[in-house]
Design an enzyme around this catalytic site. Structure first.
Site, PDB file in Angstrom:
ATOM      1  N   LYS A  77       0.810  -0.945   0.114  1.00 49.63           N
ATOM      2  CA  LYS A  77      -0.114  -0.058  -0.205  1.00 49.63           C
ATOM      3  C   LYS A  77       1.021   1.557   0.276  1.00 49.63           C
ATOM      4  O   LYS A  77       1.911   1.370   0.446  1.00 49.63           O
ATOM      5  CB  LYS A  77      -1.142  -0.060   1.761  1.00 49.63           C
ATOM      6  N   SER A 152      -9.453   1.660   2.840  1.00 54.39           N
ATOM      7  CA  SER A 152      -8.695   2.505   2.108  1.00 54.39           C
ATOM      8  C   SER A 152      -7.874   1.657   0.915  1.00 54.39           C
ATOM      9  O   SER A 152      -7.362   2.004   0.546  1.00 54.39           O
ATOM     10  CB  SER A 152      -8.191   3.423   2.966  1.00 54.39           C
ATOM     11  N   SER A 176      -9.749  -1.180   7.530  1.00 55.15           N
ATOM     12  CA  SER A 176      -8.840  -0.807   5.938  1.00 55.15           C
ATOM     13  C   SER A 176      -8.441  -1.994   5.011  1.00 55.15           C
ATOM     14  O   SER A 176      -8.184  -2.105   4.029  1.00 55.15           O
ATOM     15  CB  SER A 176      -8.773   0.222   5.804  1.00 55.15           C
TER      16      SER A 176
HETATM   17  N1  GLN Z   1     -12.376   3.523   6.670  1.00 49.57           N
HETATM   18  C1  GLN Z   1     -12.408   3.867   8.050  1.00 49.57           C
HETATM   19  C2  GLN Z   1     -12.067   5.593   7.149  1.00 49.57           C
HETATM   20  O1  GLN Z   1     -12.365   6.522   6.687  1.00 49.57           O
HETATM   21  C3  GLN Z   1     -11.455   2.944   7.915  1.00 49.57           C
HETATM   22  C4  GLN Z   1      -9.801   3.494   7.224  1.00 49.57           C
HETATM   23  C5  GLN Z   1      -8.367   2.876   7.748  1.00 49.57           C
HETATM   24  O2  GLN Z   1      -8.639   1.727   8.637  1.00 49.57           O
HETATM   25  N2  GLN Z   1      -7.374   3.436   7.165  1.00 49.57           N
HETATM   26  O3  GLN Z   1     -11.302   6.114   8.653  1.00 49.57           O
END
Ligand code: GLN
Length: 482
Positions: A77, A152, A176
């Protein structure tokens, strides 16, 4: 086809010299060049560096010192720092940034002989659940190119699902790793907070962030977890524990395993097809002797609102460093204050700006007690409630995501709907618990993820139970050839 094989199968072929590390790499590079233009999973393919890695890996085989990761391609990532390879976090504010050092996880993968393929797309600074909020444009779900891979870490999930890489790393702050794994039909694992070093992971919400592996099988995920975990003195929150032990995940059974089913995660707000697929999977596990009990975890209802105070609060502080002075974008202004203002105004996307504003607000004098402090108390209460249930069970099982992969654009104008997708995954981050998502079937042709959430430090047990579950449920689906 080499790209179809698991990392474990690739290892066997490499070990017996049936294939070379270059052949494995070339097969993946070829597939990336063919499919990535449609998927937009990779944002950087580090072709030259990967060839050097592959040659170094071949030497490890020749010298008789390979590990289980030697010669196996890994995608990272793009919020994980890689020396000499751009790390942009899908943000314009980091334009041109090339880290001068490797994250600890990258250093460890390199010393285990893994081949770093490149960097994958994400929501800007890992804020989002759809990989749509990216300076590189959205990533597409290999099951249906009109749909989101989740987020994400959508680029990592999509690349593993589409067989562009057998392995990928993501980061999980509120889900994420697990949520995109669920939407792409692969395995995604968030270790116990502190088992994997965060050194070199671009910080979003430091008390929640944890790096985790993606793979197509539980066994592979365990091996990648082995490669990246273990104590790191460079991360003050790193646990003094040894790396996750993949050997210990074999030999388990579902007979007599006790699972809690939180009623808050099987009812309102969940897509009926998701619940039905999970329930059908649970029936198969029951036939193998698994025992289930419905429990109530009432604090689950407060997870999303609590998370969306704590995570932005920490983000507003962590993102203060992007001021245009030493790296990344710099707006051309004559005085430093307007330079910083203009850099941040031009560099951050809308979602990131919203979170910085919310975070700054909830931490400001007069609001701190009402928002941040209150949220911290609710977080502690949630952690305790989950902990208590976990004392009586091996794990908590639930759907990973309330819905299957949604159409790109479908939820982007509805920020609350997007945030509700984190409903089942946030509790593990709040309490630091290890949690894994694996595919348990499909609903209308789209993958459904099952979440296995275990007690603190019980990472191996979570992997062991997941392996039993995977074996019981049998082969999972593959996406159509894109
Ligand atoms: N969807 C969550 C957010 O928008 C989690 C994101 C993540 O785990 N990096 O913050």
């Amino acid at each position: 086809m080499l790209t179809r094989l698991s990392a474990t199968e690739l290892h066997k072929l490499l070990l017996s010299r049936q294939v070379s590390t270059r052949e494995v790499l070339d097969a993946h590079l070829e597939r990336i060049s063919r499919l990535n233009p449609r998927l937009n999973a990779f944002v950087t393919v580090a072709e030259e560096r990967a060839r050097e890695d592959a040659d170094r890996a071949q030497k490890l085989f020749d010298e008789g010192a390979p590990t289980r990761l030697t010669g196996v391609p890994v995608a990272l990532k793009d919020n994980i720092s890689t020396q000499g390879i751009a790390t942009l976090c899908a943000s314009r504010v980091l334009e041109g940034y090339v880290p001068p050092y490797d994250a600890t996880v990258v250093e460890r993968l390199r010393s285990a002989g893994a081949v770093i393929l490149g960097k994958t797309n994400l929501d800007e600074f890992a804020m989002g659940s759809s990989t749509e909020h990216s300076a590189h444009g959205p990533t597409r779900n290999p099951y249906d190119l009109e749909r989101s891979p989740g987020g994400s870490s959508g680029g990592s999930a999509a690349s593993v699902a589409a067989e562009l890489a057998p392995f990928a790393l993501g980061s999980d702050t509120g889900g994420s790793v697990r949520q995109p794994a669920a939407l792409c039909g692969v395995v995604g694992f968030k270790p116990t907070y502190g088992r994997c070093s965060r050194y070199g992971l671009v910080a979003f919400s430091s008390s929640l962030d944890q790096i985790g592996p993606f793979a197509r099988t539980v066994e592979d995920a365990a091996w990648l977890a082995w490669g990246i975990t273990g104590h790191d003195p460079k991360d003050s929150t790193s646990l003094p524990m040894s790396p996750i032990d993949p050997a210990s995940i074999h030999g388990g059974t579902l007979k007599g395993a006790r699972f809690a089913l939180p009623k808050e995660m099987f009812g309102e707000g969940m897509q009926p097809g998701v619940v039905a697929t999970v329930r059908a999977a649970l029936d198969k596990l029951a036939a193998e002797g698994a025992e289930f009990e419905e429990v109530s975890l009432p604090s689950t209802r407060f997870g999303v609102t609590t998370y969306y105070i704590i995570a932005p609060a920490e983000a507003s502080s962590n993102l203060a460093r992007y001021d245009g002075v030493r790296f990344g974008l710099r707006a051309d202004r004559s005085d430093p204050i307007s330079m910083t203002e203009a850099t941040r105004a031009a560099g951050f996307g809308k979602e990131v700006k919203t979170r910085i504003l919310i975070g700054t607000y909830v931490l400001s004098a007069g609001y701190y007690d009402a928002f941040y402090l209150q949220a911290s108390k609710v977080r502690a209460m949630m952690a305790q409630e989950y902990q208590q249930v976990l004392e009586r069970f091996d794990a908590i099982l639930s759907p990973t995501s309330p819905i299957t992969a949604f159409k790109i654009g479908q939820l982007s104008e509805d920020p609350m709907a997007l945030k509700l997708l984190d409903y089942c995954t946030i509790p593990a981050n709040m309490g630091g618990f290890p949690a894994l998502s694996l595919s348990c079937g499909t609903s209308e042709g789209l993958p459904v993820g099952l979440q296995v959430l275990g007690p603190l430090r019980a990472d191996e047990r979570v992997l062991q139970l997941s392996l039993c579950i995977e074996r019981t449920l049998g082969a999972t689906s593959r996406p159509p050839e894109a």
